[in-house]
Design an enzyme around this catalytic site. Structure first.
Site, short mmCIF file in Angstrom:
data_model
loop_
_atom_site.label_atom_id
_atom_site.label_comp_id
_atom_site.label_asym_id
_atom_site.label_seq_id
_atom_site.Cartn_x
_atom_site.Cartn_y
_atom_site.Cartn_z
N ASN A 6 0.87 -1.19 0.00
CA ASN A 6 0.00 0.00 0.00
C ASN A 6 0.91 1.24 0.00
O ASN A 6 1.71 1.44 0.92
CB ASN A 6 -0.91 -0.03 1.23
N HIS A 9 1.10 6.22 1.90
CA HIS A 9 1.85 7.17 2.72
C HIS A 9 3.06 7.77 2.02
O HIS A 9 3.64 8.73 2.52
CB HIS A 9 2.17 6.55 4.08
N HIS A 42 -5.51 3.84 -1.51
CA HIS A 42 -6.85 4.16 -1.01
C HIS A 42 -7.19 5.58 -1.46
O HIS A 42 -6.54 6.52 -1.06
CB HIS A 42 -6.82 4.06 0.52
N ARG A 44 -9.53 8.43 -0.93
CA ARG A 44 -10.52 8.87 0.07
C ARG A 44 -11.31 10.05 -0.46
O ARG A 44 -10.83 10.80 -1.31
CB ARG A 44 -9.80 9.30 1.35
N ARG A 48 -6.91 13.01 0.78
CA ARG A 48 -5.83 13.48 1.65
C ARG A 48 -4.46 12.97 1.20
O ARG A 48 -3.45 13.54 1.55
CB ARG A 48 -6.09 13.09 3.10
N GLU A 69 -8.48 0.74 -2.89
CA GLU A 69 -9.42 0.73 -1.77
C GLU A 69 -10.31 1.96 -1.89
O GLU A 69 -9.83 3.06 -2.18
CB GLU A 69 -8.67 0.84 -0.44
N THR A 100 -8.34 3.50 8.27
CA THR A 100 -9.55 2.68 8.31
C THR A 100 -9.66 2.04 9.69
O THR A 100 -8.72 1.42 10.17
CB THR A 100 -9.48 1.59 7.22
N GLU A 150 -10.91 -9.47 2.68
CA GLU A 150 -9.66 -9.12 3.34
C GLU A 150 -9.99 -9.02 4.82
O GLU A 150 -10.81 -8.20 5.23
CB GLU A 150 -9.11 -7.79 2.82
N HIS A 190 -3.93 -4.72 7.66
CA HIS A 190 -4.11 -3.58 8.55
C HIS A 190 -3.25 -3.72 9.79
O HIS A 190 -3.41 -4.66 10.56
CB HIS A 190 -5.57 -3.32 8.95
N1 PXP Z 1 -6.06 -3.04 4.23
C1 PXP Z 1 -6.98 -2.05 4.26
C2 PXP Z 1 -8.37 -2.35 3.86
C3 PXP Z 1 -6.61 -0.74 4.63
O1 PXP Z 1 -7.53 0.24 4.65
C4 PXP Z 1 -5.26 -0.47 4.96
C5 PXP Z 1 -4.83 0.91 5.30
O2 PXP Z 1 -5.07 1.76 4.23
C6 PXP Z 1 -4.35 -1.54 4.89
C7 PXP Z 1 -4.78 -2.82 4.56
C8 PXP Z 1 -2.91 -1.35 5.21
O3 PXP Z 1 -2.77 -1.03 6.54
P1 PXP Z 1 -1.36 -0.55 7.11
O4 PXP Z 1 -1.05 0.75 6.43
O5 PXP Z 1 -1.60 -0.43 8.58
O6 PXP Z 1 -0.37 -1.61 6.74
#
Ligand code: PXP
Length: 237
Positions: A6, A9, A42, A44, A48, A69, A100, A150, A190
């Site tokens: 992901n 960030h 993701h 949003r 952001r 996402e 999330t 997931e 997550h």
């Molecule tokens: N899965 C989902 C559905 C999420 O919303 C997120 C965060 O955007 C992640 C996985 C990844 O989470 P993390 O950034 O804590 O690894």
């Protein structure tokens, strides 16, 4: 498919200065080069971090699987049908949340979600639903024919090592076994990091992981290549 990275960030860092760098697409390509088998981001409602231009560039540039996402809203559905990612992951979204906070309530939104999923699937998009490790949520996800779930590992990840964390891991295992028996593809994510991922990776029914923050945090210190490879090493069982 094991690790999807992901990249949100990297975009968060860019937006901290409303700058042109770091370029999230470059981060995605480097993550792929290091062995990531998918890229997740993701979009949003408040934009952001990830923006439409990122989605368009990612769709063009990456060679693995693009998983976007998004909330199950009309605005987001339009974006999905335009960009055509390989996967859409439906997630709940609260405007003021930092990240999330929990899984989608499939039971409470069954009919609307079913229609939403069908439209995306009819456009050739695989649909994943992000849910808590709860058997009723899984049964309903199966009834509305989601392709994948997931499992939200957030509760497990937030707990310190100990009995409660072990119980949270067992909830994830039970949920994964159940969804797998129902014929769904099972992923997890997550809050997973370099310390808590291995026990989850040892659950054989879970075929993919979506991990963001911990990889970006490590990448800031040691570089993306090492950060991604270090995580892939933990996913090998
Ligand atoms: N899965 C989902 C559905 C999420 O919303 C997120 C965060 O955007 C992640 C996985 C990844 O989470 P993390 O950034 O804590 O690894």
């Amino acid at each position: 498919m094991r690790l999807s990275v992901n990249i949100d960030h990297f975009a968060t860092i860019r937006e901290a200065r409303k700058s042109r760098e770091p370029e999230p697409v470059l981060a995605a390509l480097l993550a792929e080069q290091a062995g990531a088998e998918g890229i997740v981001c993701h979009i949003r409602r408040d934009r952001r971090h990830i923006k439409e231009r990122d989605l368009r560039l990612l769709r063009d540039a990456i060679k693995t699987i693009l998983n976007i996402e998004m909330a199950a809203t009309e605005e987001m559905k339009k974006i999905a049908l335009d960009i055509k990612p390989d996967v859409v992951s439906l997630v709940p979204e609260r405007p003021e949340e930092l990240t999330t906070e929990g899984g989608l309530d499939v039971l409470a939104n069954k009919n609307a979600l079913e229609a939403h999923i069908r439209e995306l699937q009819n456009a050739g998009i695989l649909v994943s639903i992000f849910i808590d490790p709860n058997l009723e949520q899984i049964n309903t996800s199966s009834q509305i024919k989601a392709d994948r779930i997931e499992i939200n590992t957030g509760k497990y990840a937030d707990l310190p090592p100990g009995e409660e964390q072990k119980n949270a891991l067992e909830e994830i295992r039970t949920a994964a076994e159940h969804a797998f028996e129902l014929g769904m593809e099972v992923h997890a994510g997550h809050g997973l990091d370099y310390h808590n991922t291995e026990p989850v990776a040892a659950i054989p029914e879970i075929s993919g992981f979506s991990i963001g923050f911990s990889i970006v945090a490590r990448a800031a210190i040691v570089g993306i290549d090492t950060a991604v490879r270090d995580m892939i090493d933990l996913l090998i069982i």
